[in-house]
Design an enzyme around this catalytic site. Structure first.
Site, PDB file in Angstrom:
ATOM      1  N   SER A 155       0.830  -1.191   0.000  1.00 54.34           N
ATOM      2  CA  SER A 155       0.000   0.000   0.000  1.00 54.34           C
ATOM      3  C   SER A 155       0.875   1.255   0.000  1.00 54.34           C
ATOM      4  O   SER A 155       1.787   1.373  -0.827  1.00 54.34           O
ATOM      5  CB  SER A 155      -0.940  -0.057   1.206  1.00 54.34           C
ATOM      6  OG  SER A 155      -1.903   0.949   1.147  1.00 54.34           O
ATOM      7  N   ASP A 319      -8.513  -6.306  -4.813  1.00 53.34           N
ATOM      8  CA  ASP A 319      -8.166  -5.018  -4.217  1.00 53.34           C
ATOM      9  C   ASP A 319      -8.789  -3.910  -5.063  1.00 53.34           C
ATOM     10  O   ASP A 319      -8.366  -3.661  -6.182  1.00 53.34           O
ATOM     11  CB  ASP A 319      -6.636  -4.884  -4.179  1.00 53.34           C
ATOM     12  CG  ASP A 319      -6.175  -3.617  -3.479  1.00 53.34           C
ATOM     13  OD1 ASP A 319      -7.007  -2.735  -3.200  1.00 53.34           O
ATOM     14  OD2 ASP A 319      -4.967  -3.520  -3.205  1.00 53.34           O
ATOM     15  N   HIS A 352      -7.928  -5.119  -0.399  1.00 51.14           N
ATOM     16  CA  HIS A 352      -6.635  -4.471  -0.167  1.00 51.14           C
ATOM     17  C   HIS A 352      -5.866  -5.103   1.002  1.00 51.14           C
ATOM     18  O   HIS A 352      -4.645  -5.210   0.964  1.00 51.14           O
ATOM     19  CB  HIS A 352      -6.888  -2.988   0.118  1.00 51.14           C
ATOM     20  CG  HIS A 352      -5.657  -2.160   0.203  1.00 51.14           C
ATOM     21  ND1 HIS A 352      -4.771  -2.027  -0.852  1.00 51.14           N
ATOM     22  CD2 HIS A 352      -5.143  -1.413   1.210  1.00 51.14           C
ATOM     23  CE1 HIS A 352      -3.774  -1.235  -0.478  1.00 51.14           C
ATOM     24  NE2 HIS A 352      -3.979  -0.841   0.760  1.00 51.14           N
TER      25      HIS A 352
END
Lengths: 375, 199
Positions: A155, A319, A352
């Site tokens: 991320s 995601d 995610h």
């Protein structure tokens, strides 16, 4: 022969102080700063086996292991980092660091502003991914690491790895960019803006100087966390985990009735107890600002031209915050630059958050890739 | 990680210039790419859709990009590779024509290898009323990944119909070159071709 995967065991955070001023992207300068960090494994004599692990929105320098006398204090990426794990601490020297502006001991909004003798609060400058990377480079100097074997993160952590490759090409051998994007979409920024609005409009925010009032804008922070949390999970996963399950049937009230409501409230409650709202504001800003192609007229290929390291890019099929399509933009820009890059698109239902989980193919890919970096 | 070699590897290597920029479509465990890297010093990427292949390629130190060839080669610019290779994958592709056109879009040359359905033993099996099962086509009709089998003559016609210029064609059996009645006695076809009207 590697031993069975295990924990790095009891770890202890350390603090590094930097007296030289750090010039920030905003133009502001931090006269001095401190960074909290942890290390795992042993730096070899050649100092060639160091891996920097960058954290995302809400994590810290505590990547792996646990603290003495604190049960359930495992680091946030304990399944990834440890002896026999994909980041094998029998081979690698892993470094976790709490970023500048953080709330886990590194200099941040809750630290004392030397100019006033009071907490910085909203006077703490806005910091960017590039500022974090520059501060991390100072930490590398402090640790005697001229060049990282790899810089990795998921991320926002993956964005730091990407930024390292661009800013310090000679100091990084490999970049592992996981569940990341080359910049935030309008939708991503919109979610962040909702989170910030929740904090900024909390009556306890006091313009960011709430420390002096002995209160914290926990209501805003909770809502911010709720919004964020929704974007970390896939619709499919949320449906599977909670569905429309009710706790006790319909009460015709606004108390939490659906399981998903109480789950969000629980997560939000927990988060607001340990996280600082000023840090949250700044980290979401750093996310919004991240855009290495801004200086190249939106051309990501040219933005990545300075990078010379090898890359592993990983995305997760469900995601929707940073979708595989966004990861493929990074891959394309690297291919255009003829860089060494491998890309794995991991089949995972979680959304995610999959980057924090241990889907076998995901961990096998990271393990296999890293094994080769030391050859 | 162990690398395998297939009979078409050395022929392909002979057609690749040293230090060439290569894209290997359906690269499997990266064996061919690793072979070309060792023998010709090539750079570039393998493309693979299968998880096990992606993992093995990474283990073999091959740059691999996980992607579905059926969707084309959108992540690659026009004429950005010297050679684009499709080794023993053509017959399993659904969008055969699309991928060949994509190969010639991103590469200056295409190299395609496929099992020759016209091989005599296959013809004998068809004549006897059964779908062929052989070393090169080791699947039963009901569980084969192969959806577009063709003969050497078919591929010649395909190239002619698309005005591809066939630069070289080698047909092998048991790793030996077959030059007489290749469509009958050869079991593995290897083509190197480019777009017509180009140098």
């Amino acid at each position: 022969m590697t031993a069975a995967p295990g924990s790095v065991g009891i770890v202890q955070p350390q603090r590094a102080s930097f007296g030289d001023p750090l010039r920030l992207s905003s133009g502001a300068t931090l006269p001095a700063f401190e960074l909290m960090y942890e290390t795992y494994g042993t730096l070899n004599a050649e100092r060639s086996n160091a891996i920097l692990v960058c954290h995302a929105l809400n994590a810290s320098h505590h990547v792996a292991g646990e603290y003495a006398g604190q049960p359930a204090s495992e680091g946030w990426w304990d399944n990834m980092v440890g002896p026999g794990k994909p980041v094998d601490t029998a081979r690698f020297f892993a470094v976790g660091v709490n970023n500048l502006g953080g709330c886990f001991g590194s200099t941040g909004p809750a630290s004392i502003n030397p100019a006033t003798g009071k907490p910085w609060g909203s006077d703490f400058p806005i910091v960017t991914v590039e500022d974090w990377v520059d501060a991390q480079a100072r930490l590398a100097d402090h640790l005697g690491i001229e060049r990282f074997a790899a810089v990795m993160g998921g991320s926002l952590g993956g964005m730091q790895a990407l930024s390292w490759a661009i800013r310090y090409p000679e100091r990084i051998g490999n970049a592992l960019v996981i569940a990341a994007a080359p910049n935030l979409s309008a939708q991503n920024i919109a979610f962040n803006e909702v989170a910030r609005a929740a904090i900024l409009t909390d009556p306890d925010f006091h313009d960011g100087h709430y420390y002096a009032y002995g209160v914290k804008p926990v209501r805003g922070l909770r809502i911010a966390r709720m919004v964020g949390h929704i974007t970390y999970i896939s619709d499919e996963q949320m449906g599977e985990k909670f569905g429309r399950t009710l706790r006790e049937g319909l009460n015709y009230s606004f108390a939490p009735e659906f399981e998903i409501e109480s789950y969000l409230r629980y997560q939000a409650e927990k988060f607001s107890e340990y996280f600082d709202a000023n840090t949250y504001l700044r980290i979401t800003k750093a996310l919004d600002y991240f855009d290495p192609a801004l200086v190249t007229g939106g051309n990501l290929t040219r933005a990545l031209a300075p990078a010379s390291c090898r890359f592993l890019v990983i995305s997760f099929t469900t995601d929707w915050r940073f979708s595989p399509a966004r990861a493929r933009e990074i891959v394309k820009a690297l291919v255009d630059n003829r860089r060494d890059v491998s890309y794995a698109e991991i089949l995972a239902p979680h959304g995610h958050d999959a980057f924090l989980l241990d889907t076998p193919q995901y961990h096998a890919v990271v393990r296999s890739y890293l094994v080769r970096t030391l050859r | 990680m162990t690398l395998s070699t297939r009979p078409d590897f050395s022929t392909i290597a002979g057609w690749i210039a040293p230090k060439a920029r290569v894209l290997d479509l359906g690269c499997g465990d990266g064996s061919l790419f690793a072979y070309l890297r060792e023998s010709q010093g090539v750079t570039g990427y393998g493309i693979e859709i299968d998880d096990a292949g992606v993992l093995a390629s990474i283990g073999n130190g091959v740059n691999v990009i996980q992607s579905n060839l059926e969707a084309g080669l959108a992540g690659f610019d026009d004429q950005s590779f010297d050679s684009v290779i499709l080794s023993q994958t053509l017959q399993a592709m659904r969008h055969t024509e699309l991928i060949v056109l994509e190969m010639l879009r991103v590469g200056r040359e295409a190299i395609v290898t496929f099992p020759n359905f016209g091989y005599w033993a296959h013809r004998v099996q068809v004549l006897s009323g059964r779908m062929p099962v052989s070393r090169d086509l080791p699947y039963q009709w009901y569980d084969t990944p192969n959806v577009h089998l063709c003969t050497v003559a078919d591929f010649d016609a395909f190239c002619a119909a698309h005005s591809f210029r066939v630069l070289e064609r080698v047909v092998l059996h048991d790793s030996k070159r077959v030059s007489v009645l290749a469509n009958l006695f050869g079991s593995l076809a290897i083509y190197r071709f480019q777009r017509g009207g180009e140098q």
